[in-house]
Write an enzyme that holds these catalytic residues in place. Structure first.
Site, PDB file in Angstrom:
ATOM      1  N   HIS A 175       8.051  -0.718 -18.173  1.00 54.82           N
ATOM      2  CA  HIS A 175       6.275  -0.768 -18.086  1.00 54.82           C
ATOM      3  C   HIS A 175       6.804   0.720 -17.669  1.00 54.82           C
ATOM      4  O   HIS A 175       8.101   1.326 -17.444  1.00 54.82           O
ATOM      5  CB  HIS A 175       6.415  -0.737 -16.282  1.00 54.82           C
ATOM      6  CG  HIS A 175       5.230  -2.476 -16.556  1.00 54.82           C
ATOM      7  ND1 HIS A 175       4.689  -1.995 -15.308  1.00 54.82           N
ATOM      8  CD2 HIS A 175       6.070  -2.746 -17.236  1.00 54.82           C
ATOM      9  CE1 HIS A 175       3.614  -3.556 -15.495  1.00 54.82           C
ATOM     10  NE2 HIS A 175       4.431  -3.981 -16.553  1.00 54.82           N
ATOM     11  N   GLU A 204      -2.859  -2.609 -12.227  1.00 54.65           N
ATOM     12  CA  GLU A 204      -2.533  -2.470 -10.851  1.00 54.65           C
ATOM     13  C   GLU A 204      -3.488  -1.073 -10.177  1.00 54.65           C
ATOM     14  O   GLU A 204      -3.707  -1.452  -9.168  1.00 54.65           O
ATOM     15  CB  GLU A 204      -1.041  -1.280 -11.210  1.00 54.65           C
ATOM     16  CG  GLU A 204      -0.296  -0.578 -11.740  1.00 54.65           C
ATOM     17  CD  GLU A 204       0.509   0.634 -11.744  1.00 54.65           C
ATOM     18  OE1 GLU A 204       1.110  -0.746 -11.558  1.00 54.65           O
ATOM     19  OE2 GLU A 204       0.466   0.707 -12.863  1.00 54.65           O
ATOM     20  N   HIS A 227      13.788  -7.942 -12.092  1.00 51.00           N
ATOM     21  CA  HIS A 227      12.843  -6.778 -12.401  1.00 51.00           C
ATOM     22  C   HIS A 227      13.618  -5.831 -11.906  1.00 51.00           C
ATOM     23  O   HIS A 227      14.945  -5.484 -10.877  1.00 51.00           O
ATOM     24  CB  HIS A 227      12.289  -6.515 -11.091  1.00 51.00           C
ATOM     25  CG  HIS A 227      10.841  -5.482 -10.605  1.00 51.00           C
ATOM     26  ND1 HIS A 227      10.947  -4.408  -9.522  1.00 51.00           N
ATOM     27  CD2 HIS A 227       9.743  -4.709 -11.611  1.00 51.00           C
ATOM     28  CE1 HIS A 227      10.487  -3.432  -9.651  1.00 51.00           C
ATOM     29  NE2 HIS A 227       9.549  -3.274 -11.482  1.00 51.00           N
ATOM     30  N   HIS A 228      13.761  -4.202 -12.410  1.00 44.75           N
ATOM     31  CA  HIS A 228      14.545  -2.915 -12.659  1.00 44.75           C
ATOM     32  C   HIS A 228      14.045  -2.066 -12.720  1.00 44.75           C
ATOM     33  O   HIS A 228      12.891  -1.676 -13.231  1.00 44.75           O
ATOM     34  CB  HIS A 228      15.377  -2.804 -14.178  1.00 44.75           C
ATOM     35  CG  HIS A 228      16.374  -3.786 -14.469  1.00 44.75           C
ATOM     36  ND1 HIS A 228      16.814  -4.183 -15.407  1.00 44.75           N
ATOM     37  CD2 HIS A 228      16.797  -4.902 -13.569  1.00 44.75           C
ATOM     38  CE1 HIS A 228      17.821  -4.879 -15.066  1.00 44.75           C
ATOM     39  NE2 HIS A 228      17.968  -5.354 -13.936  1.00 44.75           N
ATOM     40  N   GLU A 229      13.796  -1.509 -11.386  1.00 40.11           N
ATOM     41  CA  GLU A 229      12.698  -0.253 -11.194  1.00 40.11           C
ATOM     42  C   GLU A 229      13.695   0.762 -11.358  1.00 40.11           C
ATOM     43  O   GLU A 229      14.897   0.925 -10.433  1.00 40.11           O
ATOM     44  CB  GLU A 229      11.964   0.131  -9.788  1.00 40.11           C
ATOM     45  CG  GLU A 229      11.333   1.323  -9.784  1.00 40.11           C
ATOM     46  CD  GLU A 229      10.751   1.537 -10.645  1.00 40.11           C
ATOM     47  OE1 GLU A 229       9.889   1.370 -11.307  1.00 40.11           O
ATOM     48  OE2 GLU A 229      10.745   2.990 -11.191  1.00 40.11           O
TER      49      GLU A 229
HETATM   50  C1  NOJ Z   1       4.546   0.446 -10.925  1.00 46.41           C
HETATM   51  C2  NOJ Z   1       4.478  -0.669 -12.037  1.00 46.41           C
HETATM   52  O1  NOJ Z   1       3.440  -0.494 -13.090  1.00 46.41           O
HETATM   53  C3  NOJ Z   1       4.417  -1.807 -11.369  1.00 46.41           C
HETATM   54  O2  NOJ Z   1       4.019  -2.997 -11.962  1.00 46.41           O
HETATM   55  C4  NOJ Z   1       5.498  -2.105 -10.091  1.00 46.41           C
HETATM   56  O3  NOJ Z   1       5.323  -3.078  -9.466  1.00 46.41           O
HETATM   57  C5  NOJ Z   1       5.979  -0.366 -10.049  1.00 46.41           C
HETATM   58  N1  NOJ Z   1       6.029  -0.187 -10.590  1.00 46.41           N
HETATM   59  C6  NOJ Z   1       6.691  -0.775  -9.430  1.00 46.41           C
HETATM   60  O4  NOJ Z   1       8.166  -0.615 -10.117  1.00 46.41           O
HETATM   61 CA    CA Z   2       2.898   1.662 -14.223  1.00 38.68          CA
END
Ligand code: NOJ
Ligand code: CA
Length: 713
Positions: free
Chosen positions: A483, A508, A413-415
């Site tokens: 995303h 979500e 996961h790369h936020e």
């Molecule tokens: C929004 C994304 O849609 C969600 O899936 C993710 O967990 C959060 N951002 C954190 O990155």
């Molecule tokens: Ca989102």
């Protein structure tokens, strides 16, 4: 995507008259191009003799240009061609896709300026695509777009299923209204919540779905959005004419181009049968063939994750609630107090790996594994994440080794925190880190305002970034699921390592106040036309206070509806999003999620009506098994299907997962029934569907073993 089976390209005529007609291969669509007075290029589109788009102008307004590319044109050349090929996608709804169209390319020369532009039209049996092309030339090399002025003049006050124009998010519920009602509805309810206020009150996003009063289904979108800014549509509520409205950059400009170059395709998909819209592959066909030579490493993924517990705020992404005082990478986490709620801890991740292995999932997504979350919330800093530094309770090597020993892969996961340059600076290292540690897929995210400041999520500069991230990932044999990135426009044909996107309101939101029950009947008509969505279905516990007493949101769906989504929301990337403990309570229903295929040889749409219902049947790749999914909307209904998609003369065992008699998305979402029946190609099913409900069916060839004691439908 594999080699062309049959390619046939033929230049038929060359002439230069100022009005031209083009027909679709089946003759149902007729497109007329003409130069209107003043040398203004126009087109119109008819379907079975009815107007889909009335005479509409074409052109672009350029910055600092007295004439722009709007008028004073003469036709200097025009060419027609026919194209027919069948190509094989690396993953998809069907094993082969036919790309068949008639083409007209009109070269327009602008009087006085001595410059030219080509408008290329492709007319398919499912609709029209056209784009602007700017050939190499002396008098048009570098130019800045002030606005694209492509019109789509609708023939009536259609019903539209729309989300408001917005440069930064598509995460809206759809509003259903007449075109004439959009302006007042938007003023009343939506504008106040927009992520920026500069947008007009009549702007909507694409893909835009509409229905005319005489039963025509019409979709406007774009294909192959590359090196250009995202198109929105601005409506003139008096004439029902949409005009393209591009996303501005930080300076308000809408695109920096250098010839030779092309615009994305503007697409109009239409039919009198709603099923044709969801089945259309036109958006993919308007993209370039696969540019990745070896695609053997790209594969569909069914996964679980340490995710829903964070989204419901049962656990946290961050390891600590303290804000570190030194820069990232130098923080001594042993000195910071753990918050005791960190989801991505070794024990929890192991638990998920065990669950994935036990039930045959390919992957486990783990968010909140890397340092920076504690520093990000509440800030808008350039440098938050480096994508390679784990928290102290997440042992990257040991967990990946453990996953490997169980035949499962962790998903990275790369936020990015929307700090795009920071991500680009770290990208090579981050992807290499994935290679070194056994990850082959990344979920990326772009939450928050884009940095550099003033840029929007959908302008040309950042569209180029999303593309860069996909192409660079391909160099490292990494699959991407982005995303909050721009909504897809069929680019996965060219780069099939783009196995998912969010770019719409996903599950979500069921944890952030809920979505409308009919949302999932609209996504296939809109968002999914450009590519698969990481919708993250499979929620079994709808009362979220059970997970987190402070979360009062309710998931507006029944369990049977959640099962159906694995079929109706086509994606090679499918998550079972709920917590293992919730699946353990309903293992008989969970069986469908375990069994359902995620890659297909064939797909049939059995019933479809935007906003109301959608029923699809799909045949598993390389197998004889079929899966059916049906989702309903806000009201209960009865679905009627027949099984003529099955091989004639063969008998199958169908396991039907339906809403219980008293099911309802709000009051009784966990009521479901499971029954087994024998079916063949002559069988018919009449199935009640609850409000916000659905049903799912798995169908396998009957054997003497599996069919014992099972009655015919
Ligand atoms: C929004 C994304 O849609 C969600 O899936 C993710 O967990 C959060 N951002 C954190 O990155
Ligand atoms: Ca989102």
């Amino acid at each position: 995507m594999k080699k062309t089976i049959l390619a046939f390209l033929m230049a038929l005529t060359i002439c230069s008259v100022s009005a031209q007609q083009l027909k679709s291969p089946d003759g149902n669509f007729v497109m007329n191009f003409a130069l209107a007075s003043g040398g203004v290029p126009t087109y119109k589109l008819d379907y079975k003799g009815k107007a889909i788009v009335k005479t509409s102008k074409l052109g672009l307004e350029l910055k600092k240009d007295d004439k722009s590319l709007l008028n004073d044109f003469a036709v200097s050349d025009s060419k027609t061609a026919t194209f027919d090929e069948t190509w094989k996608p690396v993953w998809g709804e069907v094993k082969a896709i036919r790309n068949h169209y008639n083409e007209l390319a009109v070269t327009l020369k602008q009087n006085g300026k001595d410059r030219s532009m080509i408008v290329r039209f492709r007319l398919f049996n499912d609709g029209l695509g056209f784009r602007y092309e700017f050939p190499t030339q002396k008098n048009l090399t570098y130019f800045v777009i002030k606005e694209e002025k492509t019109e789509f003049a609708m023939a009536g006050d259609h019903t539209a299923f729309w989300i408001p124009g917005d440069y930064d998010t598509q995460e809206y519920d759809f509003t259903t209204s007449k075109l004439s009602e959009i302006e007042s509805l938007m003023k009343k309810s939506v504008t106040a919540n927009l992520s920026q206020t500069s947008f007009s009150n009549t702007g909507v996003q694409t893909s835009l779905m509409m229905k005319s009063s005489d039963g025509l289904y019409i979709n406007l979108h774009e294909a192959a959005l590359i090196n250009y800014s995202t198109m929105h549509l601005n409506l003139d509520p008096k004439t029902f004419t949409f005009t393209s409205w591009l996303t501005p950059d930080a300076k308000g400009d809408k695109g920096y181009l250098q010839a030779p170059c092309v615009s994305p395709w503007r697409t109009i998909i239409a039919s009198d049968d709603a099923r044709d819209i969801v089945a259309s592959k036109m958006t993919y066909n308007l993209n370039e063939p696969c540019k990745i030579e070896d695609t053997s490493w790209i594969h569909p993924v069914k996964y679980v994750g340490v995710w829903w517990e964070m989204i419901t705020n049962k656990s946290s992404w961050a390891y600590t609630d303290e804000i570190p005082t030194v820069e990232l990478g130098k923080t001594d986490f042993t000195k910071l107090k753990p918050n005791g709620r960190h989801g991505a801890n070794n024990a929890n991740v192991r638990k998920h790996i065990d669950f994935a292995a036990q039930h045959g999932f390919d992957g486990v997504l783990v968010e909140g594994w890397n340092q920076g979350w504690e520093d990000w919330f509440g800030h808008s800093k350039d440098y938050v994440f480096d994508f390679v530094t784990p928290y102290p309770d997440f042992d990257v090597k040991a967990l990946n080794a453990y996953a490997k020993s169980k035949g499962v892969k962790l998903i990275m996961h790369h936020e990015t925190s929307s700090s795009v340059r920071n991500y680009e600076r770290h990208m090579d290292k981050a992807y290499k880190f994935m290679n070194d540690n056994g990850y082959d897929a990344v979920k990326s995210g772009y939450v928050g305002d884009i940095l550099p400041r003033g840029e929007n999520h959908y302008s040309q500069w950042i569209v180029n970034h999303y593309q860069y991230a996909i192409e660079k990932a391909a160099d490292y044999k990494i699959m991407v699921n982005a995303h909050e990135a721009v909504r897809p426009t069929g680019i996965a044909r060219t780069y099939p390592n783009l196995i998912g996107n969010e770019s719409a309101r996903g599950t979500e939101y069921q944890s952030f106040g809920g979505s409308k029950p009919n949302h999932v009947t609209l996504l296939p008509f809109t968002r999914l036309l450009g590519g698969p969505m990481d919708y993250t279905p499979g929620i079994f516990e709808m009362d979220l206070t059970k997970l987190n007493p402070d979360n009062n949101s309710h998931v507006n769906a029944t369990i049977a509806n959640q099962l159906a989504l694995y079929v109706t929301m086509y994606s090679p990337l499918q998550m079972a999003a709920d917590l293992p403990e919730n699946y353990n309570r309903f293992l008989d229903a969970f069986q469908f999620i375990k069994d359902v295929a995620i890659d297909w040889d064939d797909s049939k749409y059995l019933e479809a009506e935007p906003g109301q219902y959608l029923t699809a049947a799909r045949k598993a790749k390389g197998k004889q098994d079929w899966f059916v999914g049906s989702v309903g909307g806000n009201e209960a209904r009865t679905s009627k299907i027949n099984f003529d998609f099955l091989d004639k003369g063969k008998s199958y065992v169908a396991t039907i997962y339906s809403d219980g008699k008293d099911a309802h998305f709000k009051t009784n979402p966990q009521s479901y029934a499971i029954r087994k029946v024998l079916v063949n190609s002559k069988s018919k099913l009449s199935q009640w569907v609850a409000a916000g409900g659905g049903y799912a069916i798995s169908i396998v060839p009957a054997t003497s073993e599996n069919s014992k004691g099972i009655k015919k439908l």
